[in-house]
Design an enzyme around this catalytic site. Sequence first.
Site, mmCIF file in Angstrom:
data_model
loop_
_atom_site.group_PDB
_atom_site.id
_atom_site.type_symbol
_atom_site.label_atom_id
_atom_site.label_comp_id
_atom_site.label_asym_id
_atom_site.label_seq_id
_atom_site.Cartn_x
_atom_site.Cartn_y
_atom_site.Cartn_z
ATOM 1 N N SER A 145 32.905 -11.881 25.250
ATOM 2 C CA SER A 145 33.785 -11.183 26.185
ATOM 3 C C SER A 145 33.024 -10.912 27.469
ATOM 4 C CB SER A 145 34.260 -9.860 25.575
ATOM 5 O OG SER A 145 34.942 -9.069 26.535
ATOM 6 N N TYR A 159 31.680 -2.278 20.873
ATOM 7 C CA TYR A 159 32.361 -3.533 21.225
ATOM 8 C C TYR A 159 31.541 -4.356 22.216
ATOM 9 C CZ TYR A 159 35.925 -6.855 22.607
ATOM 10 O OH TYR A 159 36.601 -8.023 22.865
#
Length: 281
Positions: A145, A159
């Site tokens: 990401s 995350y």
Amino acid sequence: MSNHPQRRPLALVTGASAGIGAAFARELASRGYDLVLTARRRERLEALAAELESAHGSHSTILVADLNQAGAPAQIAAELDERGLGIDLLVNNAGYGIPGHLRDQDWPVHRDFLQIMVSAPVELAWRLLPGMLERGHGRIINIASVAGLIPGTAGHTLYAASKSFLVKFSQSLALEYRGRGVNTCAVCAGFTLSEFHDVNGARPLMNRMPKWIWLQADRVARDALGAVERGRIVQISGLLYKTIYLMTKYLPDWLLLRMSARRSRHFRVQVAQPLAERQAD
């Protein structure tokens, strides 16, 4: 293509039941791949397999697995060996997010998260690499990401850290094995239309965000497959997210962290607190 005796190249996609994983499966099937589809929801995998066979003549093997179980990667690899299936392309896509601060969740929640987001991708790569190296050809795509490339935020504590790990892991893996025919690519997408935000409770906030920031899952899949074939090690999808990444390279750390702190407070008020209240009801 590999020189093994399979009639068509074979790709394993984790988290294939929806979102980016399903988009990868569709794109790979359109390119002549057979698939091994793994996720927790058998009925969705079966529906996707039927769609791919009807549209592209692609055969799909379904392996139901929950990657938050420590033994799941070994079980998947054992079933592949038992069926004589050699994987040419691995897409480590399965993942989700946990809203809130670190102490907002019990440790088993974080333990399972790290198993899916960090341990499982590494173990699947470790178990499937020998076959790729023996055949002299392989591709590994790790869905990271843009969050793994920019400063972390308060909230969703693990995350960005897990995605940063996947970027570094992919870089090292690429350098170790590209001379032996195996390319590895970390795919760094931004906000992508999928069920991801339904799972982590962020959908109400996401629905208020402008449409132009969103990427389509099929575009992410196409970009990723093109990148790994070209030997690109880190692929950032979308001009917006490439620009954001470049900004972080030139802005001072103190300013980036201040901006990150403001964004974190906004997320806490808009998402994490309402989600905690709903869970307490």
